[in-house]
Design an enzyme around this catalytic site. Structure first.
Site, PDB file in Angstrom:
ATOM      1  N   LYS A  72     -53.441 -48.901 109.467  1.00  0.00           N
ATOM      2  CA  LYS A  72     -54.337 -48.238 110.427  1.00  0.00           C
ATOM      3  C   LYS A  72     -54.727 -46.848 109.918  1.00  0.00           C
ATOM      4  O   LYS A  72     -55.884 -46.446 110.001  1.00  0.00           O
ATOM      5  CB  LYS A  72     -53.657 -48.147 111.803  1.00  0.00           C
ATOM      6  CG  LYS A  72     -53.611 -49.484 112.515  1.00  0.00           C
ATOM      7  CD  LYS A  72     -52.656 -49.515 113.703  1.00  0.00           C
ATOM      8  CE  LYS A  72     -52.556 -50.945 114.223  1.00  0.00           C
ATOM      9  NZ  LYS A  72     -51.558 -51.141 115.276  1.00  0.00           N
ATOM     10  N   GLN A 116     -47.542 -47.729 118.493  1.00  0.00           N
ATOM     11  CA  GLN A 116     -47.277 -49.018 117.847  1.00  0.00           C
ATOM     12  C   GLN A 116     -46.189 -49.773 118.621  1.00  0.00           C
ATOM     13  O   GLN A 116     -45.113 -49.240 118.874  1.00  0.00           O
ATOM     14  CB  GLN A 116     -46.839 -48.776 116.388  1.00  0.00           C
ATOM     15  CG  GLN A 116     -46.638 -50.049 115.590  1.00  0.00           C
ATOM     16  CD  GLN A 116     -47.922 -50.857 115.393  1.00  0.00           C
ATOM     17  OE1 GLN A 116     -48.983 -50.300 115.128  1.00  0.00           O
ATOM     18  NE2 GLN A 116     -47.820 -52.165 115.535  1.00  0.00           N
ATOM     19  N   ASP A 139     -56.473 -49.009 122.080  1.00  0.00           N
ATOM     20  CA  ASP A 139     -55.990 -50.398 122.032  1.00  0.00           C
ATOM     21  C   ASP A 139     -56.560 -51.235 123.179  1.00  0.00           C
ATOM     22  O   ASP A 139     -56.523 -52.455 123.128  1.00  0.00           O
ATOM     23  CB  ASP A 139     -54.451 -50.403 122.160  1.00  0.00           C
ATOM     24  CG  ASP A 139     -53.762 -50.678 120.827  1.00  0.00           C
ATOM     25  OD1 ASP A 139     -54.425 -51.206 119.919  1.00  0.00           O
ATOM     26  OD2 ASP A 139     -52.559 -50.373 120.722  1.00  0.00           O
TER      27      ASP A 139
END
Ligand code: NAP
Length: 307
Positions: A72, A116, A139
Site C-alpha cells: 500500500k 490494517q 477502506d
C-alpha cells in the site's frame, strides 16, 4: 463445447492463442487506474498546494499484514501521495490505538486513515473502525459508509468489491440481468460485492458455509465471485460453461506452498469465459481502488473547504 480464441490481458493485447478463456490481468488494470490517479494528484497539487496524505497503521508483526502494508505504501508513493506508515507493537492497548486515531482524525494534513486488519484479539476491531472519521475512511468499512452503500447514498466504496466490478467491466462482462453467485458473506467482500452486483441489476445469490449443494447453486451462475479463503475450493464441476469467475481468495497451496486462490484455476479456466488469476487478479485492484478512495477523500475535503 470448447470455443477457440485467445487469452488476453486487460488491455486486450493477445498473450497466447488457446481456448476462449480470457484471463483478466488485475495487475494491468491496476496500473492504468494508478496512472489516472497520478495525473489527478499532479493537478491537485497545482490547485491545492499539496498531495493527498494516506496514513496506514500497522499493529504487530504479522508477515502477511506487513507485506500488504508495504504494498500500500509503495502504491501510495507511486501515485504521488504523501504516505505514512505508523507501526505499533501488538502490546498497544485499545485505548492507545483509539487515541492515535482521534489524533489523526483531527489532523488537517491527513486525508485517509487505514488500520490494517486483523488486529490483536484484545482490541475490538469494530470500535477501531467506528473511530476512524467517516470522511477519512478510505477502506469504506465505517458503519456510516456501509449504511450509505446499502441505502444507495454517496459513500466510499470498499476497495475489493469496487475492484471486482471494475475487473468485470474491463473484461466487457454484462452484469445487468445476469445470474451472479457470490460465495462468502463477509462484511469486507461477500456482502458489499453482492450489493454492488445488485445495484448493477444482476440477480444475486449469496452462498456461505451452510449452503447446501453448493455445486448446484454455482453451476447456474453467469458470474461467480468466490471469497472464502479455502485453497482451490471451486472446481470445474461447479462452474457454468462460459461463466465469468472472479477469485478473491488469497491462500497458500498446501502442496506447493505457493500463493493460490479459492478457485482451481487450471480446471476452471477450461470452462470459464473470463477468469482472474491469483496472484495478479483482485489483489492489485484492491490497492488501486485504495488509491482512488484516498484521492476521493482528499478532493471531497478540499471542495468542502472551498465552499
Ligand atoms: P471471511 O471473513 O473469513 O469470510 C469467509 C466466508 O466464506 C464466510 O462467509 C464463510 O461462510 C464462507 N465460507 C467458508 N468456508 C466455506 C465453504 N466451505 N463453503 C461455502 N462458504 C464458505 O473471509 P473474507 O475476509 O471475506 O476473505 C475471503 C478470502 O478473500 C480470504 O482468502 C482473504 O484472504 C481474501 N481476500 C482477498 C482480498 C484481496 O484484495 N485479494 C481482500 C479481502 C480478502 P459463513 O459466513 O457461513 O461462515
Amino acid at each position: 463445447m470448447k470455443l477457440y480464441g485467445a487469452i488476453v490481458s486487460a488491455d486486450n493485447s493477445k498473450l497466447k492463442t488457446q481456448t476462449s478463456i480470457m484471463t483478466i490481468s488485475g495487475t494491468q488494470l491496476a496500473k492504468e487506474i494508478k496512472e489516472n490517479v497520478k495525473g489527478k494528484v499532479a493537478e491537485a497539487i497545482k490547485e491545492f498546494g499539496r498531495p493527498p496524505h494516506l496514513v496506514v497503521i500497522l499493529v504487530g508483526e504479522d508477515p502477511a499484514s506487513q507485506s500488504y502494508v508495504k504494498g500500500k505504501g509503495k502504491d501510495a508513493e507511486e501515485v504521488g501521495f504523501k504516505s505514512t506508515t505508523i507501526r505499533k507493537p501488538d502490546t498497544i492497548s485499545e485505548k492507545e490505538l483509539l487515541n492515535l486515531i482521534h489524533e489523526l482524525n483531527a489532523d488537517e494534513d491527513v486525508d485517509g486513515i487505514l488500520v490494517q486488519l486483523p488486529l490483536p484479539k484484545h482490541i475490538d476491531e469494530d470500535k477501531v473502525i467506528e473511530t476512524i472519521d467517516k470522511s477519512k475512511d478510505v477502506d469504506g468499512f465505517h458503519p456510516a459508509n456501509v449504511a450509505a452503500l446499502w441505502q444507495k447514498r454517496p459513500c466510499i466504496y470498499p476497495c475489493t468489491p469496487k475492484g471486482i466490478i471494475k475487473l468485470l467491466d474491463k473484461a466487457g462482462v454484462e452484469i445487468e440481468g445476469k445470474k451472479a453467485v457470490v460465495i462468502g458473506r463477509s462484511n469486507i467482500v461477500g456482502l458489499p460485492v453482492s450489493k454492488l452486483l445488485l445495484d448493477r441489476n444482476a440477480t444475486v445469490t449469496i452462498a456461505h458455509s451452510r449452503s447446501l449443494n453448493l455445486p448446484e447453486v454455482t453451476s447456474h451462475a453467469d458470474i461467480l465471485v468466490v471469497a472464502i479463503g479455502r485453497p482451490k475450493f471451486v472446481t470445474a464441476d461447479m462452474v457454468k460453461p462460459g461463466a465469468a469467475v472472479i477469485d478473491v481468495g488469497v491462500n497458500r497451496d498446501p502442496d506447493s506452498g505457493k500463493l493460490c486462490g479459492d478457485v482451481d484455476f487450471d480446471s476452471c479456466a477450461e470452462i470459464a469465459s473470463v477468469i482472474t488469476p491469483v496472484p495478479g487478479g483482485v489483489g492489485p485492484m484492491t490497492r488501486a481502488c485504495l488509491m482512488e478512495n484516498t484521492l476521493e477523500c482528499f478532493l471531497n475535503k478540499m471542495h468542502q473547504q472551498q465552499k
